[in-house]
Design a protein around this motif. Structure first.
Motif, short mmCIF file in Angstrom:
data_model
loop_
_atom_site.label_atom_id
_atom_site.label_comp_id
_atom_site.label_asym_id
_atom_site.label_seq_id
_atom_site.Cartn_x
_atom_site.Cartn_y
_atom_site.Cartn_z
N GLN A 108 6.91 22.15 -11.23
CA GLN A 108 7.32 20.79 -10.88
C GLN A 108 7.19 20.51 -9.39
O GLN A 108 7.17 19.38 -8.96
N LEU A 118 1.67 8.69 -10.50
CA LEU A 118 2.82 7.83 -10.82
C LEU A 118 2.35 6.55 -11.47
O LEU A 118 2.95 6.06 -12.43
N SER A 135 -6.26 0.58 -4.94
CA SER A 135 -5.49 -0.23 -5.90
C SER A 135 -5.86 -1.70 -5.86
O SER A 135 -6.12 -2.28 -6.90
N ASN A 191 -6.50 3.91 0.31
CA ASN A 191 -5.43 2.93 0.27
C ASN A 191 -5.88 1.56 -0.19
O ASN A 191 -5.05 0.70 -0.44
N GLU A 229 4.81 20.78 -7.60
CA GLU A 229 3.59 20.02 -7.41
C GLU A 229 3.98 18.55 -7.33
O GLU A 229 4.52 17.99 -8.28
N GLY A 230 3.73 17.93 -6.21
CA GLY A 230 4.15 16.54 -6.06
C GLY A 230 3.31 15.63 -6.94
O GLY A 230 2.19 15.95 -7.30
N ARG A 231 3.90 14.51 -7.29
CA ARG A 231 3.12 13.56 -8.07
C ARG A 231 2.54 12.52 -7.14
O ARG A 231 3.25 11.85 -6.41
N SER A 232 1.25 12.41 -7.19
CA SER A 232 0.58 11.49 -6.28
C SER A 232 0.84 10.06 -6.71
O SER A 232 1.23 9.82 -7.85
N PRO A 233 0.67 9.11 -5.79
CA PRO A 233 0.83 7.71 -6.18
C PRO A 233 -0.05 7.39 -7.39
O PRO A 233 0.35 6.64 -8.28
N ILE A 247 0.84 -1.19 0.00
CA ILE A 247 0.00 0.00 0.00
C ILE A 247 0.88 1.24 0.00
O ILE A 247 0.40 2.35 0.04
N GLU A 248 2.15 1.01 -0.07
CA GLU A 248 3.06 2.12 0.11
C GLU A 248 2.96 3.15 -1.01
O GLU A 248 3.38 4.27 -0.88
N GLY A 249 2.38 2.80 -2.11
CA GLY A 249 2.26 3.76 -3.19
C GLY A 249 3.36 3.58 -4.20
O GLY A 249 3.51 2.50 -4.75
N SER A 309 11.05 5.92 -5.37
CA SER A 309 11.07 6.86 -4.26
C SER A 309 11.91 8.05 -4.64
O SER A 309 13.13 8.01 -4.61
N VAL A 310 11.23 9.09 -5.05
CA VAL A 310 11.95 10.28 -5.46
C VAL A 310 12.22 11.08 -4.20
O VAL A 310 11.35 11.77 -3.70
N VAL A 311 13.40 10.95 -3.70
CA VAL A 311 13.70 11.64 -2.46
C VAL A 311 14.09 13.08 -2.77
O VAL A 311 15.01 13.35 -3.53
#
Ligand SMILES: Nc1ncnc2c1ncn2[C@@H]1O[C@H](COP(=O)(O)OP(=O)(O)OP(=O)(O)O)[C@@H](O)[C@H]1O
Ligand code: SF4
Ligand SMILES: [Mg+2]
Lengths: 374, 348
Positions: free
Chosen positions: B31, B40, B265, B262, B33-37, B7-9, B13-15
């Motif tokens: 940019q 992605l 998916s 969660n 703006e985060g990309r949601s799971p 469920i981690e998405g 992992s873009v740190v």
């Protein structure tokens, strides 16, 4: 308020916070039923995770709770934040009994007691943006801060040392340390008076631990928030807590101000824990080595704890009395005020090296002997 | 954390380091703006060519069957007219020989009847297939949506509340699981129908549809409920749920805001596996004679007819068969792609 009988507050804490403690816990008990039997499952025993502990945390104070894995620290934290129903005992916050308060009754207190969790990977919802995560508590409690929630989120992100423009990102885009900072920001969102931090750094890389501890310390000092800081060793707590309690198998076995615990411990278990802290003596100007104590075996099962003193199965000073009688948590002679110890035969209040190391583990002892002969 | 479905998405992992951020150029401001799971997942899915092709094929099927009446109109035939028997058509353009078998090659394929004609009655196979697909696909869609919704509700409640509720729901689930499904469909369909409709009267088509829906629904929601339950059980222990509780969130809010997003998916994955199997089940029911009856065009019944005439006219089975194989294959491949995109860590 008159001096509390069970657990008198130490001098220094009492002076900067007169009056009653912020949080008062008395005789707190949590037993988890153990089910078994076939075909009818019934309760065959109980995990005595927390078995009658008393503690108090004063306004703005940082209180450390230390003990080995499985001794009931997290359970204590979860009981205090009311994530679990206690089996017995009493929890009062600002003098108000919240032991059995329902969610609705708790509402006014909720925003004042917050929690920081151990695992930064499971404490943030992967499907919510950082902004949503941090503003969640405000939304739930219907708090509309000045300038809007978004502004507050940015402020909080800045407070915890993150880029305030990152509120739109998702947790998976951050590292462990950064996630823990987000968790801190979320805990701060409601302007709490008390934060229960359950091993907030033990899941982090050692290099990052110090940063997060410093952040917490800054927050604690600047915002005057009281902390119940849970840790499994004495090293982390040392820099953080004014008072420290040591837990063993669901009981507090020694509590006192920092100096008493670190330099004048009385309980054998505290001695053992201290001897496992590598940096504890650095800069203290002490000559001579420290005592070395290795404990044998594992912690006994909390389902069936030893009679009398729970530490007796691993204690090198244990005598018959220890099995028969449970030592009360009292101020024994030679202790400073507020320094309580639960032991029949306390150690000397020192951490100086002994003539001979205490090595209770036979295998380890043999190894060390062999090494010495070489 | 070993949940059945992670469920981690995101797997990637873009740190993002807070300190390094000032280096980004102004044009990259967007940019931030985060990309949601979810986003992605979409990006990963678009990269999967098999998945994209299959998605188009599946979409094509749904569109074509939705537009069946329109296409039939343009094409100038319908699935009800007996082109081989009706004198109006049979006299001018005979499509069947004296034995009732299609004239011409490969089941009577011609410019007039692209996929040939049915033996005996001479109905047009192309429109029969279109209409049959329409019946099956949309029935299956309805059933699957019902199944998933029921399963999610039961699973969420059981998983989140635990204890007695969970125990009770678990036994109900077990009870329904204990029915031998295929047998039960065949045995139960007439019972359900007879329960509502006087056996001496003609059963209306909509009622047959309803009966199929009810039976498939009653006997099909359990696997999804179990999946959702186990996912929720592992999610419930997650600290973010506790964090919401500490903030004072109501159970309803926790289920809606913390848990449901969660389990999307696993639900989506299950949905893509469930739909083709429901189509096959509906086809099976019609094949076994308890689904839709004449004259309602139905995919499954075409196989029944096809099996009857397989020796004289093997071509009849060809078009419905190929259509079904392509559809089920594509949908399953699509399901795989969706799973890979949602859950890259479990990948091959
Ligand atoms: N929900 C539960 N059901 C049954 N037993 C539990 C539950 N939670 C904790 N326990 C048991 O209670 C005891 C104390 O657990 P707790 O999590 O409080 O320990 P801890 O001191 O926080 O340890 P750690 O340092 O590993 O986090 C353990 O023996 C544990 O197995
Ligand atoms: S009471 Fe006895 S067994 Fe317990 S710590 Fe003291 S000396 Fe050891
Ligand atoms: Mg713990």
């Amino acid at each position: 308020m008159k001096e509390d009988l069970v657990l008198p507050a130490p001098r220094e804490a009492a002076t900067d916070s007169p009056g009653e403690p912020l949080l008062q816990v008395e005789g707190l008990v949590k037993h988890f039923p153990v089910k078994g039997g076939f075909p009818i499952r019934r309760t065959v025993g109980a995990v005595q995770a927390v078995d009658g502990i008393d503690l108090s945390v004063h306004v703005g104070e940082s209180f450390g709770l230390v003990g080995e894995s499985g001794c009931g620290k997290s359970t204590t934290g979860r009981l205090i934040t009311r994530l679990m129903e206690p089996t017995g005992g009493k929890i009062s916050y600002r003098g108000k009994d919240i032991t059995r308060a329902s969610r609705k009754q708790l509402a006014p207190v909720r925003s004042e007691i917050q929690m920081i969790f151990q695992d930064p990977y499971s404490s943030l919802n992967p499907r919510q943006t950082v902004g949503k995560i941090i503003s969640g508590p405000m939304e739930i409690n219907g708090i509309e801060p000045e300038g809007g929630r978004d502004k507050r989120v940015r402020e909080l992100l800045e407070t915890v040392g993150l880029n305030p423009e990152h509120f739109n990102r998702f947790p998976h885009e951050f590292s462990g340390g950064q996630r823990q900072r987000i968790g801190v920001a979320r805990a701060l969102a409601l302007n709490p008076k008390l934060i229960v931090a359950d091993e907030p750094v033990s899941a982090l890389d050692v290099s990052i631990q110090a940063q997060v501890v410093n952040l917490l310390q800054k927050v604690q000092k600047e915002l005057g928030i009281a902390f119940l800081f849970i840790a499994h060793d004495l090293a982390v707590v040392r820099h953080f807590s004014q008072r420290v309690a040591v837990m063993y198998l669901g009981k507090i076995i020694e509590v006192g101000d920092r100096d008493s615990i670190y330099t004048r411990p009385r309980h054998p278990y505290t001695h053992a824990l201290l001897s496992a802290v590598p940096e504890v003596n650095l800069g203290d100007g002490e000559t001579g080595g420290r005592e070395r104590i290795r404990l044998a075996g594992d912690v006994p099962s909390p389902i069936n704890p030893p009679s009398g003193c729970r530490f007796r199965t691993r204690c090198w000073k244990a005598q018959d009395k220890c099995a028969a009688e449970e030592p009360p948590l009292i101020q024994i002679s030679g202790n400073r005020e507020g320094h309580l110890t639960a032991c029949h035969f306390p150690e000397e209040p020192t951490i100086e090296a002994r003539d001979e190391d205490i090595v209770l583990d036979p295998a380890l002892a043999a190894l060390e002997e062999a090494a010495a002969e070489d | 954390m070993t949940s059945p479905i992670d469920i981690e998405g995101g797997g990637t992992s873009v740190v993002v380091d807070g300190e390094q951020e000032p280096k980004t150029k102004p044009e990259e401001a967007k940019q931030l703006e985060g990309r949601s799971p979810g986003q992605l997942m979409w990006i990963r899915f678009k990269r999967d060519r098999t998945g994209v092709i299959c998605a188009w094929v599946v979409l094509f099927y749904f569109t074509v069957s939705l537009l069946a009446p329109l296409i039939a109109k343009l094409y100038g035939k319908n699935p009800y007219t007996l082109y081989g028997v009706d004198p109006q058509h049979a006299d001018a353009h005979p499509v069947l020989d004296d034995f009732g078998l299609p004239l011409g090659y490969f089941g009577g394929v011609s410019g007039d009847h692209w996929f040939g004609v049915e033996p005996q009655f001479g109905r047009d196979v192309f429109t029969m297939l279109l209409y049959g697909m329409r019946t099956s696909l949309y029935m299956a869609l309805g059933v699957t949506v019902l199944l998933v919704v029921t399963g999610v509700i039961v699973g969420l409640i059981g998983g989140y509340f635990g204890g007695r509720t969970d125990y009770f729901l678990g036994r109900v689930t077990d009870f329904f699981l204990s029915f031998p499904q295929q047998l039960f469909f065949i045995a139960f369909m007439p019972v359900v129908t007879a329960f509502f409709v006087d056996p001496r009267e003609e059963t209306p088509t909509y009622f047959r549809a309803l009966a199929i829906l009810i039976v498939l629904w009653l006997l099909g929601w359990m696997p999804i409920s179990r999946l959702v339950r186990s996912t929720v059980l592992s999610l419930r222990e997650r600290e973010f749920v506790e964090a919401a509780k500490v903030a004072g969130a109501s159970p309803w809010r926790i289920v809606r805001k913390e848990l449901l997003p969660n389990v999307v998916s696993p639900i989506l994955i299950q949905f893509t596996y469930q739909l083709p199997s429901t189509i096959l089940t509906i086809a099976f029911l019609s094949f076994a004679g308890v689904g839709f009856v004449e004259p309602t065009p139905d995919w499954g019944r075409m196989f029944a007819t096809g099996a009857d005439v397989a020796e004289q006219d093997p071509a009849f089975m060809f078009f419905p068969g190929v259509a079904l194989v392509i559809f089920v294959l594509c949908f399953n491949l699509l399901g795989d792609s969706v799973r890979d995109a949602l859950d890259p860590k479990s990948g091959r």
